[in-house]
Enzyme design. Structure first.
Site, PDB file in Angstrom:
ATOM      1  CD  GLU B 271      56.643  15.396  38.050  1.00 50.28           C
ATOM      2  OE1 GLU B 271      57.475  14.868  37.444  1.00 50.28           O
ATOM      3  OE2 GLU B 271      55.754  16.374  37.615  1.00 50.28           O
ATOM      4  CG  HIS B 274      57.662  12.086  34.197  1.00 49.30           C
ATOM      5  ND1 HIS B 274      58.017  11.905  32.898  1.00 49.30           N
ATOM      6  CD2 HIS B 274      57.278  13.059  34.509  1.00 49.30           C
ATOM      7  CE1 HIS B 274      57.443  12.991  32.258  1.00 49.30           C
ATOM      8  NE2 HIS B 274      56.868  13.975  33.293  1.00 49.30           N
ATOM      9  CD  GLU B 300      54.862  15.593  29.946  1.00 45.77           C
ATOM     10  OE1 GLU B 300      55.931  15.455  30.384  1.00 45.77           O
ATOM     11  OE2 GLU B 300      53.929  16.167  30.782  1.00 45.77           O
TER      12      GLU B 300
END
Lengths: 506, 506
Positions: B271, B274, B300
């Site tokens: 995460e 991201h 991704e």
């Protein structure tokens, strides 16, 4: 006009109001987030989000569509078909709509820009104690408010129009009367307390208290009060607050001080009192503008009732002091419940309103009330505020700030233009005492309930009498329907006199 | 048309887009709050708030006003005056606008109701493994999507239209090619790994790990990656996610499992990848629709680059294993960095996609890709899904679920109508390997940087090459501008082959 017509129009109107309420809920959540832990670097963008949503909400509140709905439903033949709550929505709606429409948008926009700059200027001025640096802002804000009063109109004293924003129906005449009656008793009572040789020992409050333990105890007491954790949460902020997003989500915050066992606890009970009000609004109000506390004063009566009349009562500590001792092992071993009770009720004139005790708090408010009244009657000029402030503190509290940061600059309210707000705090104390008096008649031995830790029947009684109605009854309706009479300061006077006569053996 | 005219119109248009972005930001914050700790009883009302805001945002996106702006700015004489980013805003805007306008509002409304019911039905079906209970919903959702494809139009394969929603420009022809090349190498590689006698020892991963310590270590690694805590925060949720509210507020969540040292850590790094993308978008994109990652696949690629190519690399553990040992005193005393590195890269065919290792993950995706392709070509019927699913798992992974809950019902995507999304995950792996290959050429000794804990130059390179551009370059433009060629699966093949040949001594 067929039945189907007005009914479907009512449905549309409710949908319109619900949409406005949705914007409000989103804005409230954003504010909660900004205060509880939003990352610093995202705040500029977030403020613009708030700006967009607020603008949209405001646009809806003054739109022609809104005007058409209100005009339509206030026609006698339609109004007559409405239920009690719907009528109140129309009445409140018309009042707010007309108020908003009377201010030219450009003027309002200018005022919004001014107050946002002014809040920043106030922060600096408070820090440095530099009143002259803040004075030009405050002068402009007062001028704007004088203009608003002219545009809105007024009856009797000009300041009445501002009071009405926070406490609908409240007037200078009424406040002069009730504050006069209160001051007449509180000032000599304070003198007697200061002269008493039976002062509470507060030495045991000066220890270090583990923050996690403070949190655990705060949560425990909230639970005892009937705060619903499935409809709320407790977080930590520098300035504690309660925010009702909807009755199923009423969040409160507190602040833990390592060297103060009482600050977080009573702060939590105070905000918890506000939250009980918002959590127990009737379901039929959800999505309407009536789904909130009826006024600042009634709201404050609930936070102060729970904080002071429950939380700072003898039966409360006879029940919960043992729990407190167990929560802080070894820290209160040689203290009794009675000693702790007395310590939490120490009276001491101080300079800062938000740190004041239950008795002198009212005097802090009266200083501000008299100043605001004078500003709008024209008897006081902004330039004279530091001098007027200090003189009144000397008069009422016998002390005087050495710098303006601890004096006239201490509160944020004026920098945001919130004139008329301060009286709510003292009104809350008066309402609370008056309501408690009725509660004792109707619920029986309230002290006994508290001493048994049975706080839920108290919450239930307040829900039945006050909380459920939200804004569908105005403050005067609430206080008269609950107590059978209008606001009467004698209940607070009696409560304070008895409480402190006992504690200080006067 | 004077200059002043088009320029002031452009300003208005940007204001309009910014307002839409504000609604999006408010909605994202509400979702974050709903997942991280909003009280249960407030959720029904909160969902209505989301509904109101989403409806307004959608209304703005398909309004005549929006149409007028887009038409105006796409006129050649005006378009020619625009800057690069403004042109891209118009292009993207036109594509989205036309896409939305092609779906009749009533049809879309029906679809929204269906998917919201379908998600609840899926939850039940997954729990009980009852595919027939979910089948009628899925059939309807597929039918709706077929209708949308007809309305939107398509080139080549019908499924291309859905792929384009998540990965602009991606086609079945391209995916068949790259997935084919990947499968051809991954399947035998998996066979070789399973036959290897040099399997990593993972026994030391099976311990109990203090959650507070896990949190501390996750925060430490995030900091090492250059995640900006003044522009984000880490919270805990059942399903980890990252959400970019604006570049100054990009929040991530993770889940701590007491008996698993890796789950929270690699989840956080994932995460965090991201989040680095969203935190480092160029300032000039703020408030525009381009202020987000360019596609699901490129997004991704960043989470997977950081999770696998950095976090599961040998140099990473040569640098950070000592820190891990110190973080869990006594728990890894007899383990070496090399042993830990190998253990975190264990390959083992499994039934559940989200628990799969770096190698077999791609096979989980191919199963889903082939099924989606078949559903929209008409070669596969919804009723046949469990059978097709199980056969493909047998083929590619050599295992087969004993119930549909661990099989065809495991993912939420289809219940919400997200067809075309799954390929992004494997595309992310391919993009990541291809980008890493260029990074090694341009940055020099990347392994050396990682081994020294110098992760910031890596973040800076990715910011310069990818992050800053957001959606102002499309995925094809990004991958060709960074690597000099279009998507090429050989880099992932090479990376996986070398990595596992080394670990498993093939």
């Amino acid at each position: 006009m067929t039945t189907a017509n007005w009914e479907s129009k009512l449905k549309e109107f409710k949908q319109y109001l619900k949409k406005m309420k949705s914007y409000e809920e989103a804005i409230s959540l954003i504010y909660w987030d900004m205060r509880t832990g939003a990352p610093r670097k995202g705040l500029a963008s977030r403020s613009e989000v708030v700006g967009e949503l607020s603008a949209e909400q405001f646009r809806m509140s003054v739109s022609d569509e809104m005007g058409d709905y209100l005009h339509y439903f206030s026609q006698p033949e339609i109004y007559g078909k409405l239920g009690r709550i719907e009528r109140r929505i129309v009445n409140e709606g018309l009042r707010d709509y007309e108020r908003s429409k009377k201010i030219p948008p450009a003027l309002y926009q200018e005022y919004v820009v001014l107050t946002s700059k002014s809040e920043a200027a106030w922060e600096d001025a408070k820090h440095s104690g530099d009143f002259p640096g803040f004075q030009p802002y405050l002068e402009k804000i007062v001028e704007f408010n004088k203009q608003f009063i002219e545009l809105w109109g007024y009856e009797g004293h000009k300041y009445n129009t501002l009071l009405d924003l926070y406490e609908p129906g409240m007037t200078v005449a009424k406040l002069d009367e009730v504050f006069g009656a209160l001051r007449e008793k509180v000032v000599p009572l304070l003198g007697a307390i200061e002269a008493s040789s039976h002062k509470p020992d507060t030495s045991f409050l000066k220890q270090t208290f583990d923050v996690e333990k403070q949190k655990a105890f705060s949560l425990y007491i909230l639970k005892q009060m009937g705060y619903d954790f499935e409809a709320g949460r407790l977080d930590e902020t520098v300035h504690p607050f309660a925010t009702g997003l909807n009755p199923g989500d009423v969040r409160i915050t507190t602040r833990y001080l390592k060297d103060d066992v009482n600050s977080a606890l009573f702060g939590t009970i105070h905000e918890g009192g506000h939250a009980l009000y918002e959590q127990n609004l009737s379901e039929e109000l959800i999505g309407t503008p009536l789904c909130t506390g009826t006024s600042m004063g009634i709201h404050e009566s609930q936070s102060r009732f729970w904080e002071n009349m429950v939380g700072r009562s003898r039966p409360f500590w006879s029940r919960y002091f043992g729990d407190l001792q167990r929560n802080y092992p070894g820290q209160f071993d040689s203290v009794t419940a009675e000693q702790f009770y007395r310590a939490t009720n120490e009276v001491k004139p101080s300079l800062i309103r938000i740190e004041a005790d239950e008795l002198t708090y009212n005097l802090h408010i009266m200083v501000r009330y008299e100043i605001e009244k004078g500003l709008f009657s024209g008897d006081i000029r902004v330039a004279d505020l530091p001098e007027v402030w200090n003189a009144k503190y000397r008069d009422y509290l016998g002390i005087e700030p050495s710098n303006n940061g601890d004096g006239v600059l201490q509160d944020v309210h004026w920098s945001g233009g919130s004139f008329g707000y301060f009286p709510s705090y003292a009104l809350g104390n008066m309402y609370a005492a008056q309501i408690a008096n009725t509660m004792r008649k109707e619920l029986g031995d309230v002290d006994g309930l508290i001493a048994n830790g049975e706080l839920l029947p108290i919450k239930a009684w307040l829900t039945e009498k006050i909380y459920q109605y939200g804004k569908s009854l105005n403050p005067t309706e609430i206080i008269t329907s609950v107590t059978g009479e209008e606001l009467n300061p004698e209940y607070l006077v009696k409560y304070l006199t008895e409480k402190y006569a006992d504690i200080y053996k006067l």
